[in-house]
Write an enzyme that holds these catalytic residues in place. Structure first.
Site, PDB file in Angstrom:
ATOM      1  N   TYR A 262     -20.364   9.415  19.979  1.00 47.68           N
ATOM      2  CA  TYR A 262     -19.475   9.182  18.830  1.00 47.68           C
ATOM      3  C   TYR A 262     -18.020   9.209  19.299  1.00 47.68           C
ATOM      4  O   TYR A 262     -17.236   8.298  19.000  1.00 47.68           O
ATOM      5  CB  TYR A 262     -19.726  10.264  17.775  1.00 47.68           C
ATOM      6  CG  TYR A 262     -18.664  10.400  16.724  1.00 47.68           C
ATOM      7  CD1 TYR A 262     -18.471   9.412  15.763  1.00 47.68           C
ATOM      8  CD2 TYR A 262     -17.838  11.538  16.673  1.00 47.68           C
ATOM      9  CE1 TYR A 262     -17.493   9.538  14.784  1.00 47.68           C
ATOM     10  CE2 TYR A 262     -16.863  11.674  15.699  1.00 47.68           C
ATOM     11  CZ  TYR A 262     -16.691  10.673  14.762  1.00 47.68           C
ATOM     12  OH  TYR A 262     -15.721  10.800  13.798  1.00 47.68           O
ATOM     13  N   LYS A 266     -15.151   6.121  19.496  1.00 45.64           N
ATOM     14  CA  LYS A 266     -13.824   6.184  18.878  1.00 45.64           C
ATOM     15  C   LYS A 266     -12.727   6.031  19.940  1.00 45.64           C
ATOM     16  O   LYS A 266     -11.670   5.455  19.677  1.00 45.64           O
ATOM     17  CB  LYS A 266     -13.651   7.510  18.131  1.00 45.64           C
ATOM     18  CG  LYS A 266     -14.560   7.659  16.905  1.00 45.64           C
ATOM     19  CD  LYS A 266     -14.119   6.773  15.756  1.00 45.64           C
ATOM     20  CE  LYS A 266     -14.703   7.236  14.421  1.00 45.64           C
ATOM     21  NZ  LYS A 266     -14.274   6.406  13.292  1.00 45.64           N
TER      22      LYS A 266
HETATM   23  N1  LIG Z   1     -14.386  14.195   8.163  1.00 44.80           N
HETATM   24  C1  LIG Z   1     -13.956  14.516   9.363  1.00 44.80           C
HETATM   25  O1  LIG Z   1     -13.797  15.704   9.676  1.00 44.80           O
HETATM   26  C2  LIG Z   1     -13.631  13.454  10.371  1.00 44.80           C
HETATM   27  C3  LIG Z   1     -13.056  13.839  11.568  1.00 44.80           C
HETATM   28  C4  LIG Z   1     -12.697  12.870  12.486  1.00 44.80           C
HETATM   29  C5  LIG Z   1     -12.892  11.536  12.201  1.00 44.80           C
HETATM   30  N2  LIG Z   1     -13.467  11.162  11.027  1.00 44.80           N
HETATM   31  C6  LIG Z   1     -13.640   9.733  10.764  1.00 44.80           C
HETATM   32  O2  LIG Z   1     -13.014   9.404   9.547  1.00 44.80           O
HETATM   33  C7  LIG Z   1     -13.739   8.364   8.904  1.00 44.80           C
HETATM   34  C8  LIG Z   1     -14.130   8.796   7.501  1.00 44.80           C
HETATM   35  O3  LIG Z   1     -14.877   9.960   7.592  1.00 44.80           O
HETATM   36  P1  LIG Z   1     -15.424  10.730   6.284  1.00 44.80           P
HETATM   37  O4  LIG Z   1     -15.628  12.134   6.683  1.00 44.80           O
HETATM   38  O5  LIG Z   1     -14.588  10.394   5.116  1.00 44.80           O
HETATM   39  O6  LIG Z   1     -16.871  10.068   6.167  1.00 44.80           O
HETATM   40  P2  LIG Z   1     -17.761   9.650   4.901  1.00 44.80           P
HETATM   41  O7  LIG Z   1     -19.171   9.596   5.383  1.00 44.80           O
HETATM   42  O8  LIG Z   1     -17.479  10.496   3.722  1.00 44.80           O
HETATM   43  O9  LIG Z   1     -17.257   8.167   4.622  1.00 44.80           O
HETATM   44  C9  LIG Z   1     -17.524   7.142   5.522  1.00 44.80           C
HETATM   45  C10 LIG Z   1     -17.919   5.924   4.724  1.00 44.80           C
HETATM   46  O10 LIG Z   1     -18.156   4.844   5.655  1.00 44.80           O
HETATM   47  C11 LIG Z   1     -19.280   4.124   5.185  1.00 44.80           C
HETATM   48  N3  LIG Z   1     -19.896   3.437   6.307  1.00 44.80           N
HETATM   49  C12 LIG Z   1     -20.496   3.993   7.376  1.00 44.80           C
HETATM   50  N4  LIG Z   1     -20.999   3.038   8.169  1.00 44.80           N
HETATM   51  C13 LIG Z   1     -20.709   1.844   7.590  1.00 44.80           C
HETATM   52  C14 LIG Z   1     -20.974   0.492   7.909  1.00 44.80           C
HETATM   53  N5  LIG Z   1     -21.668   0.166   9.007  1.00 44.80           N
HETATM   54  N6  LIG Z   1     -20.548  -0.470   7.089  1.00 44.80           N
HETATM   55  C15 LIG Z   1     -19.860  -0.151   5.960  1.00 44.80           C
HETATM   56  N7  LIG Z   1     -19.589   1.118   5.602  1.00 44.80           N
HETATM   57  C16 LIG Z   1     -20.022   2.102   6.393  1.00 44.80           C
HETATM   58  C17 LIG Z   1     -20.200   5.192   4.589  1.00 44.80           C
HETATM   59  O11 LIG Z   1     -21.137   4.643   3.669  1.00 44.80           O
HETATM   60  C18 LIG Z   1     -19.209   6.129   3.937  1.00 44.80           C
HETATM   61  O12 LIG Z   1     -18.998   5.832   2.562  1.00 44.80           O
HETATM   62  C19 LIG Z   1     -14.921   8.048   9.792  1.00 44.80           C
HETATM   63  O13 LIG Z   1     -14.613   6.959  10.621  1.00 44.80           O
HETATM   64  C20 LIG Z   1     -15.075   9.316  10.624  1.00 44.80           C
HETATM   65  O14 LIG Z   1     -15.673   9.043  11.875  1.00 44.80           O
HETATM   66  C21 LIG Z   1     -13.861  12.110  10.103  1.00 44.80           C
END
Ligand SMILES: NC(=O)c1ccc[n+]([C@@H]2O[C@H](COP(=O)([O-])OP(=O)(O)OC[C@H]3O[C@@H](n4cnc5c(N)ncnc54)[C@H](O)[C@@H]3O)[C@@H](O)[C@H]2O)c1
Length: 360
Positions: A262, A266
């Site tokens: 992952y 990124k």
């Molecule tokens: N929450 C954290 O602590 C954190 C930390 C670092 C990075 N991130 C990154 O931030 C972003 C948002 O994270 P979040 O925690 O809000 O996640 P989340 O799961 O709440 O939201 C992510 C959304 O992306 C959609 N998604 C996933 N794969 C997809 C695809 N192939 N096509 C279309 N939609 C798709 C999911 O359905 C979901 O609604 C992500 O890229 C995640 O990797 C999150």
């Protein structure tokens, strides 16, 4: 609206945005760029072939992906692309920074993407929202409206909602084109879809199975690449902004080595973004990243114990001594997605509460 040709012989166009119609581009040399709207207009005006293609053949324009870059109506390609004002203070706008802008947010059904979409709509943007499951946030009670689209409409903004798996190139392409066709040229795209969605116990560098590796790269890297490639030809130039969401894990690993692929996916997106910045800088499109730290979105909060990520004992490793909230993230997106950061490209802002600053 009439096209005028000044004494220089160069046509100029009204600065008002036009309705984008991909079908109007069929006749033009590149077949897809936004400047084809202008060319399409000139077709209507009956301009001759050499006038129509004069700017497309201009040697001052660097090629992008084998195509000529888009040219915003009213901006001549040989003028300095980022010329905005000579007066100090003029860049700070008195109106909302996204007033009338067209923004795409991917993964906008819930979590941070939902927060970005609502925040930018509140600032005046019309929003394209993409998600593989548009009802994901509704099931988690993340908003009160019937859908994210309704929540955005309630803010008085236009919205295009597309349910699409963005790791499929054709679905990503068609979603982006739908937004440009219905809302107009794209000013900002926030590639947020993704996540560490495979089981944590098999996410180490040494034990990640093929299926997980492929899925993580598709969802976290390729989906953003596909959306960028689809969006760039349809973006406002100069002034377009790409914001790619990565993770703090691209810089520092989990203390046990989990989430290896992952984080690598990124990190690939970070490197890709820097290349975008180099390629697109000459036409005035910027590309930057945001690296969230441990943000307690509903998904992360619910899975924290099972995944060993975002558990309460971990706040001691964060200088600000708390996990992030969705509201902590939106300011960085507003900044990098708008002219507030007009001279910043190829960078990454870490929104982590200082996570990673403590050595042991
Ligand atoms: N929450 C954290 O602590 C954190 C930390 C670092 C990075 N991130 C990154 O931030 C972003 C948002 O994270 P979040 O925690 O809000 O996640 P989340 O799961 O709440 O939201 C992510 C959304 O992306 C959609 N998604 C996933 N794969 C997809 C695809 N192939 N096509 C279309 N939609 C798709 C999911 O359905 C979901 O609604 C992500 O890229 C995640 O990797 C999150």
């Amino acid at each position: 609206m009439m096209t005028s040709i000044k004494a220089t012989g160069r046509p100029t166009y009204p600065r008002r945005k036009r309705h984008f119609d991909a079908r109007a581009c069929d006749q033009h040399v590149c077949g897809k760029y936004r400047d084809c709207v202008a060319y399409g207009h000139r077709h209507e005006q009956g301009a001759n072939e050499s006038e129509r293609h004069a700017e497309a053949d201009d040697p001052c324009l660097p090629a992008i992906g084998g195509h000529r870059p888009p040219v915003a109506p009213g901006v001549l390609p040989c003028e300095p692309m980022l010329k905005q004002s000579d007066k100090v203070g003029d860049v700070m706008m008195t109106q909302p920074r996204f007033d009338g802008k067209v923004v795409i947010v991917t993964g906008a059904a819930g979590g941070m993407g939902l927060g970005y979409a609502l925040h930018l709509a509140k600032l005046g943007a019309d929003v394209g929202i993409f998600d593989k499951d548009l009802d994901a946030g509704k099931r988690n009670s993340e908003y009160d409206a019937d859908s994210v689209a309704d929540a955005i409409k309630a803010l008085g903004r236009r919205v295009v909602a597309v349910q699409a798996d963005l790791s499929n190139r054709a679905e990503a392409q068609s979603a982006v084109e739908k937004v440009a066709r219905e809302l107009g040229p794209i000013d900002t795209i926030v590639n947020n879809a993704g996540g560490a969605i495979t089981p944590a116990d098999r996410s180490y560098a040494t034990n990640s199975p093929d299926d997980d590796i492929e899925l993580l790269i598709k969802v976290n890297f390729l989906s953003a690449v596909y959306c960028c490639q689809a969006a760039v030809p349809l973006m406002t130039t100069p002034g377009g902004a790409i914001v790619n969401i990565i993770t703090f894990g691209a810089f520092a690993g989990d203390s046990h080595g989990k989430y290896a692929v992952y984080s690598a996916a990124k990190a690939a997106l970070l490197t890709y973004t820097r290349h975008l910045a180099v390629e697109l800088g000459p036409v005035g499109i910027r590309a930057n990243c945001i690296a969230p730290g441990l943000i307690h979105t509903p998904r992360v909060a619910a899975a924290a114990a099972a995944r060993g990520m975002g558990t309460n004992d971990q706040t001691s490793g964060i200088p600000l001594r708390r996990f992030g909230k969705v509201d902590d993230m939106v300011g960085a997106v507003e900044f990098l997605g708008s002219d507030m950061s007009a001279y910043i490209t190829g960078e990454c802002i870490r929104v982590t509460g200082g996570l990673g600053l403590i050595s042991l």
